[in-house]
Motif scaffolding. Structure first.
Motif, mmCIF file in Angstrom:
data_model
loop_
_atom_site.group_PDB
_atom_site.id
_atom_site.type_symbol
_atom_site.label_atom_id
_atom_site.label_comp_id
_atom_site.label_asym_id
_atom_site.label_seq_id
_atom_site.Cartn_x
_atom_site.Cartn_y
_atom_site.Cartn_z
ATOM 1 N N GLY A 148 -18.424 -52.080 5.999
ATOM 2 C CA GLY A 148 -18.924 -50.794 6.381
ATOM 3 C C GLY A 148 -18.215 -50.316 5.435
ATOM 4 O O GLY A 148 -18.167 -48.738 6.182
ATOM 5 N N LEU A 149 -17.509 -49.745 4.327
ATOM 6 C CA LEU A 149 -16.440 -49.582 3.103
ATOM 7 C C LEU A 149 -17.950 -49.810 2.336
ATOM 8 O O LEU A 149 -17.652 -50.523 1.453
ATOM 9 C CB LEU A 149 -15.104 -49.898 3.404
ATOM 10 N N THR A 150 -17.525 -48.670 1.221
ATOM 11 C CA THR A 150 -17.403 -48.504 -0.124
ATOM 12 C C THR A 150 -16.259 -47.567 -0.876
ATOM 13 O O THR A 150 -14.990 -48.077 0.334
ATOM 14 C CB THR A 150 -18.013 -47.039 -0.331
ATOM 15 N N ALA A 151 -15.780 -48.148 -2.467
ATOM 16 C CA ALA A 151 -14.993 -47.870 -2.803
ATOM 17 C C ALA A 151 -14.769 -46.345 -2.535
ATOM 18 O O ALA A 151 -13.147 -46.262 -1.944
ATOM 19 C CB ALA A 151 -15.216 -48.131 -3.905
ATOM 20 N N ASN A 152 -15.784 -45.531 -2.537
ATOM 21 C CA ASN A 152 -15.327 -44.272 -2.092
ATOM 22 C C ASN A 152 -14.272 -44.212 -0.206
ATOM 23 O O ASN A 152 -13.650 -43.233 -0.256
ATOM 24 C CB ASN A 152 -15.811 -43.131 -1.855
ATOM 25 N N GLN A 153 -14.189 -45.563 0.436
ATOM 26 C CA GLN A 153 -13.614 -45.269 1.537
ATOM 27 C C GLN A 153 -12.450 -45.962 1.641
ATOM 28 O O GLN A 153 -11.877 -45.939 2.229
ATOM 29 C CB GLN A 153 -14.915 -45.886 2.293
ATOM 30 N N TRP A 154 -12.437 -47.535 1.291
ATOM 31 C CA TRP A 154 -11.656 -48.046 1.257
ATOM 32 C C TRP A 154 -10.207 -47.903 0.512
ATOM 33 O O TRP A 154 -9.338 -47.842 1.161
ATOM 34 C CB TRP A 154 -11.920 -49.704 1.336
ATOM 35 N N ARG A 155 -10.378 -47.044 -0.379
ATOM 36 C CA ARG A 155 -9.463 -46.868 -1.492
ATOM 37 C C ARG A 155 -8.532 -45.994 -0.567
ATOM 38 O O ARG A 155 -6.746 -46.415 -0.268
ATOM 39 C CB ARG A 155 -9.766 -45.692 -2.597
ATOM 40 N N PRO A 156 -9.327 -45.247 0.468
ATOM 41 C CA PRO A 156 -8.140 -44.291 1.128
ATOM 42 C C PRO A 156 -7.740 -44.685 2.102
ATOM 43 O O PRO A 156 -6.326 -43.911 2.462
ATOM 44 C CB PRO A 156 -8.721 -42.986 1.161
ATOM 45 N N LEU A 157 -8.294 -45.455 2.973
ATOM 46 C CA LEU A 157 -7.496 -46.529 3.637
ATOM 47 C C LEU A 157 -6.603 -47.115 3.368
ATOM 48 O O LEU A 157 -5.442 -46.575 4.427
ATOM 49 C CB LEU A 157 -8.383 -46.761 4.866
ATOM 50 N N LEU A 158 -6.349 -47.387 2.321
ATOM 51 C CA LEU A 158 -5.274 -48.828 1.719
ATOM 52 C C LEU A 158 -4.524 -47.111 1.321
ATOM 53 O O LEU A 158 -3.185 -47.359 1.725
ATOM 54 C CB LEU A 158 -5.352 -49.110 0.195
ATOM 55 N N LEU A 159 -4.396 -45.938 0.431
ATOM 56 C CA LEU A 159 -3.601 -44.837 0.434
ATOM 57 C C LEU A 159 -2.824 -44.302 1.629
ATOM 58 O O LEU A 159 -1.527 -44.628 1.658
ATOM 59 C CB LEU A 159 -3.904 -43.345 -0.402
ATOM 60 N N ILE A 160 -3.961 -44.262 2.863
ATOM 61 C CA ILE A 160 -3.285 -43.669 4.445
ATOM 62 C C ILE A 160 -2.226 -44.953 4.788
ATOM 63 O O ILE A 160 -1.299 -45.186 5.085
ATOM 64 C CB ILE A 160 -4.137 -43.148 5.184
ATOM 65 N N LEU A 161 -2.987 -46.210 4.710
ATOM 66 C CA LEU A 161 -2.045 -47.419 5.583
ATOM 67 C C LEU A 161 -0.814 -47.951 4.716
ATOM 68 O O LEU A 161 0.043 -47.417 5.061
ATOM 69 C CB LEU A 161 -2.695 -48.440 5.670
ATOM 70 N N HIS A 162 -0.795 -47.945 3.111
ATOM 71 C CA HIS A 162 0.875 -48.237 2.615
ATOM 72 C C HIS A 162 1.170 -47.437 1.611
ATOM 73 O O HIS A 162 1.884 -47.525 1.696
ATOM 74 C CB HIS A 162 -0.090 -49.390 1.433
ATOM 75 N N ARG A 163 0.714 -45.815 1.513
ATOM 76 C CA ARG A 163 1.300 -45.146 0.929
ATOM 77 C C ARG A 163 1.848 -44.340 1.603
ATOM 78 O O ARG A 163 2.401 -43.445 1.307
ATOM 79 C CB ARG A 163 1.331 -44.682 -0.539
#
Length: 179
Positions: free
Chosen positions: A57-72
């Motif tokens: 259920g994700l696009t590039a514009n959506q998975w990148r922010p999730l990773l930034l929120i979780l890991h950074r």
């Protein structure tokens, strides 16, 4: 003064490095232009990741922010916009979509109601955790046939390009005329 070396490259600079690109139009052809080649790799990486992220259920514009929120630890829309190098309007629209999918929620900070924090939901954390193996798989696909030494060399060369660019930008920012 000689315009090129015997190998066809321009002469080395005083520090021994090569000014690879000159003013000849062929110098910047797609098969020789490092910037275009890096951009092409970037696009291909994202397309392969998107192929695997779409069923989540994700696009590039959506998975990148999730990773930034979780890991950074990025937790405000402004920080997210800076990290993604997009404007705040695009960030708001992207957060709206992630929120409608149940991956994030926005919470006002009680001490300062003007500040909004982005919080991953349990579902958002779970899907973000599934992206990292997809990224690893995608990188392995693109590095297929490379030796360990070649991968180390590629990483070192890319880090050197990044350092050169960051140094140049810092020097430009330090100049009073900003030229």
């Amino acid at each position: 003064m000689q315009d090129t070396r015997p190998d066809g490259l321009p002469p080395a600079t005083q520090d021994g490095s090569c000014q690879y690109y000159g003013s000849i139009p062929g110098d910047l052809s797609p098969e020789r232009n490092v910037g275009l080649l890096i951009k092409h790799v970037h696009i291909l990486l994202h397309r392969v990741i998107d192929l695997h992220a779409c069923p989540m259920g994700l696009t590039a514009n959506q998975w990148r922010p999730l990773l930034l929120i979780l890991h950074r630890g990025i937790d405000t829309p402004a920080e997210l916009a800076r990290a993604l190098d997009v404007d705040t309007g695009a960030t708001t629209r992207m957060l709206d979509r992630l929120e409608s999918k149940g991956f994030v929620r926005r919470e006002r900070v009680p001490e300062d109601r003007r500040v909004v924090k982005i919080v991953l939901t349990d579902e958002g954390r779970a899907v973000a955790d599934r992206i990292l193996p997809t990224i690893a798989q995608t990188l392995n696909i693109h590095l297929s046939g490379f030796s360990e030494d070649e991968i180390r060399m590629l990483i070192a060369l890319l880090k050197r390009m990044i350092a050169n660019g960051e140094q140049y930008l810092q020097q430009a920012a330090d100049r009073p005329d900003n030229s």
